[in-house]
Design an enzyme around this catalytic site. Structure first.
Site, PDB file in Angstrom:
ATOM      1  N   HIS A  72      33.524  -8.339  -3.893  1.00  0.00           N
ATOM      2  CA  HIS A  72      33.262  -9.229  -4.292  1.00  0.00           C
ATOM      3  C   HIS A  72      33.474  -9.041  -5.778  1.00  0.00           C
ATOM      4  O   HIS A  72      32.932  -7.633  -5.767  1.00  0.00           O
ATOM      5  CB  HIS A  72      31.923 -10.204  -3.332  1.00  0.00           C
ATOM      6  CG  HIS A  72      31.748 -10.630  -2.212  1.00  0.00           C
ATOM      7  ND1 HIS A  72      30.794 -11.191  -2.270  1.00  0.00           N
ATOM      8  CD2 HIS A  72      32.454 -10.264  -1.468  1.00  0.00           C
ATOM      9  CE1 HIS A  72      31.006 -12.141  -0.219  1.00  0.00           C
ATOM     10  NE2 HIS A  72      31.747 -11.126  -0.568  1.00  0.00           N
ATOM     11  N   GLU A  74      30.508  -9.358  -7.594  1.00  0.00           N
ATOM     12  CA  GLU A  74      29.838  -9.111  -9.253  1.00  0.00           C
ATOM     13  C   GLU A  74      29.803  -7.295  -8.494  1.00  0.00           C
ATOM     14  O   GLU A  74      29.736  -6.995  -9.310  1.00  0.00           O
ATOM     15  CB  GLU A  74      29.011  -9.544  -7.912  1.00  0.00           C
ATOM     16  CG  GLU A  74      28.626 -11.152  -8.357  1.00  0.00           C
ATOM     17  CD  GLU A  74      29.227 -11.670  -7.505  1.00  0.00           C
ATOM     18  OE1 GLU A  74      28.649 -13.151  -7.672  1.00  0.00           O
ATOM     19  OE2 GLU A  74      30.114 -11.755  -7.373  1.00  0.00           O
ATOM     20  N   CYS A 100      25.963 -13.992  -3.687  1.00  0.00           N
ATOM     21  CA  CYS A 100      25.098 -14.047  -2.151  1.00  0.00           C
ATOM     22  C   CYS A 100      24.514 -12.832  -1.958  1.00  0.00           C
ATOM     23  O   CYS A 100      24.312 -12.656  -2.707  1.00  0.00           O
ATOM     24  CB  CYS A 100      26.896 -13.966  -0.742  1.00  0.00           C
ATOM     25  SG  CYS A 100      27.497 -12.215  -1.177  1.00  0.00           S
ATOM     26  N   CYS A 103      25.900  -9.418  -2.913  1.00  0.00           N
ATOM     27  CA  CYS A 103      26.026  -9.093  -4.074  1.00  0.00           C
ATOM     28  C   CYS A 103      24.707  -9.464  -4.542  1.00  0.00           C
ATOM     29  O   CYS A 103      23.870  -8.647  -6.155  1.00  0.00           O
ATOM     30  CB  CYS A 103      26.375  -9.947  -5.130  1.00  0.00           C
ATOM     31  SG  CYS A 103      27.822 -10.191  -4.181  1.00  0.00           S
TER      32      CYS A 103
END
Length: 218
Positions: A72, A74, A100, A103
């Site tokens: 992801h 992040e 999410c 993260c």
């Protein structure tokens, strides 16, 4: 949660783009790079206290990144932080989509001071209430600002839906059907593959009237 209104609600593309800070412009460009590469359009930038960019990331969960499904934006941006004692402690994460659960956990573990997000993720609405669990979670939680307003806020919200498939799109259709419709209209306007604009700013130029109309309708 504080809405980010540090930009014109409606104006020209140049006015709104120039009003964004450099971290926001870079995060949005990274999200567009991810989309152009066939991934989910999310970008993230990590800055130190003085505002220097020290980390960047874009969603590569369907790409060649070694983290696979965990790649992801992040997580990639936060990877710039080390465990050394001389690491910067006043850091801010800018992400085009609210993190999410994975993260968000990384944001807390990394002791990120500030979290700025451009749009809510309809898949995880309510996750921002996690600090209500207990005092320890609340103590570790970063100062949160978002979402962005105006046409660029609408752009950030629909970016991950431009491929018109996946769980995020289904969640958007459920909780914000007007935005799901906007995503389909913008995707049709921008074309696909070789026809896609080269930069996020160029894409905004092509879709600006649709985004501005959606923003005005609120």
């Amino acid at each position: 949660m504080h809405e980010d209104r540090g930009m014109p609600v409606r104006g020209s593309v140049d006015e709104s783009w120039s009003a964004l800070s450099l971290p926001w412009r870079q995060a949005l460009e990274l999200a567009w790079e991810s989309f152009r590469g066939g991934g989910i359009a999310v970008g993230a930038v990590l800055t130190s206290g003085p505002g220097d960019i020290i980390g960047r990331g874009r969603n590569q969960r369907f790409g060649s990144a070694p983290q696979g499904l965990l790649a992801h934006a992040e997580i990639q941006a936060l990877a710039a932080l080390t465990a050394r004692k001389d690491r910067p402690h006043d850091v801010a994460l800018y992400t085009t989509l609210h993190p999410c659960p994975m993260c968000l956990g990384a944001v807390v573990v990394a002791r990120t001071s500030h979290l700025h997000f451009a749009a809510y993720d309809p898949t995880w609405l309510g996750i921002e209430k996690l600090p209500d669990l207990n005092d320890e979670v609340r103590r570790r939680w970063p100062q949160v600002t978002g979402p962005l307003s105006g046409p660029i806020g609408e752009w950030a919200a629909i970016l991950p839906c431009l491929n018109t498939t996946g769980s995020l799109v289904r969640a958007m259709e459920s909780v914000a059907p007007q935005r799901a419709e906007l995503a389909r209209a913008v995707a049709g306007r921008l074309g696909r593959d070789a026809d896609l604009p080269g930069t996020a700013r160029d894409a905004l130029v092509q879709a600006w009237d649709l985004l501005a109309d959606q923003s005005d309708a609120k």
